[in-house]
Design an enzyme around this catalytic site. Sequence first.
Site, short mmCIF file in Angstrom:
data_model
loop_
_atom_site.label_atom_id
_atom_site.label_comp_id
_atom_site.label_asym_id
_atom_site.label_seq_id
_atom_site.Cartn_x
_atom_site.Cartn_y
_atom_site.Cartn_z
CE LYS A 49 4.73 116.58 -40.36
NZ LYS A 49 5.49 117.15 -41.51
N1 PMP Z 1 7.07 110.00 -42.27
C1 PMP Z 1 5.74 110.14 -42.31
C2 PMP Z 1 4.88 108.94 -42.04
C3 PMP Z 1 5.17 111.39 -42.59
O1 PMP Z 1 3.84 111.52 -42.65
C4 PMP Z 1 6.03 112.49 -42.85
C5 PMP Z 1 5.46 113.86 -43.13
N2 PMP Z 1 4.50 113.96 -44.08
C6 PMP Z 1 7.41 112.29 -42.84
C7 PMP Z 1 7.90 111.03 -42.53
C8 PMP Z 1 8.39 113.39 -43.22
O2 PMP Z 1 8.45 114.45 -42.34
P1 PMP Z 1 8.68 115.95 -42.80
O3 PMP Z 1 7.36 116.48 -43.24
O4 PMP Z 1 9.18 116.64 -41.59
O5 PMP Z 1 9.65 115.98 -43.93
#
Ligand code: PMP
Length: 336
Positions: A49
């Site tokens: 992120k």
């Molecule tokens: N893994 C974790 C630990 C996350 O916090 C997030 C995002 N909330 C993601 C994966 C997924 O990423 P994205 O928001 O880009 O779909």
Amino acid sequence: MASSISDVTTGIAGTIGNTPHIVLPKLSAAIGRTIVGKAEFLNPGGSVKDRAALGIITDAERSGRLQPGGTIVEGTAGTTGIALALLANARGYASIIVVPDDQSPEKIAMLTTYGADVRVVPAVPFTNPENYYHVARRIAEETPGAAWSDQFNNTANRNAHYTTTGPEIWKAFGASLTAFIAAAGTGGTLAGTSLYLKERNANVRTVVCDPYGSSLYSHVRCGTLDVEGESNAEGIGIKRITDNFAGAPVDDAIRIDDRTMVEMADWLLREEGLYLGGSASLNVAGAARFARTLPPGSTVVTILCDGGDRYRSKLWNPAWRAENDCTPHATDLSFL
Ligand code: PMP
């Protein structure tokens, strides 16, 4: 000794991205396909992120939505908030981070340590006006000088992956890349990366790896928003189509249950020396299962979203595993 440009950077922003691609040797040998994890846990904020946070802040600065001394507001499972709080400190902004109370206490404690104004709210469905997403939007509207980061619908999120994650994977693997698979929270990682990779090679297979309790599996497979079961995976799975996910070229979907996620977390630590969070472990399980459907010798890349340390009280806690009926039993990869 003289340093190359990449050895020296001013500020933490320059250390975000360009993460290594780790071929998982034992898993690849067992599956007969090359399984690769992109080491996003090595970003300075400890997760994938960081890329979205940097993209969103830079975009808000360029558009004038965020002025010097302003405040960044976000509703988040915690990970995006951690990235935003660090960048806010580095660039002289305040941060207000709204987190639902079902996320790991480690993430909430980190946000407080980093100096964010943390607002923990009850975990309620999106349709409830007290859901963390709506609370964050209202706080941004009511706070002078505040900019709502809006990671779900602000496409500066997926653009960050279109301009960094996608090109990095393409540079490393090029025509040898068979498939890219990732779970989605906002969808920024999957959509931005898939958009870029498909532009380079329309034959790259792009796949969402969904936990139970999420609608993306049924959306990709049947065009509906059905939900089956539930999951304790943090930061991934969603029951609506965000602006970041909308229009993403996603070919296929695979679903992984929590027990498989925990089995894989343990296996990766024991066999590959990788101590990871739940979404990363779920991604690797999905990559391995999907790889099996591909010709031998295929290369499948996935995302190692964050590390295990921030889940010590949950995913990595034997008592939590027992309570949630996902104590691992396997001594090998039979759970796959
Ligand atoms: N893994 C974790 C630990 C996350 O916090 C997030 C995002 N909330 C993601 C994966 C997924 O990423 P994205 O928001 O880009 O779909």
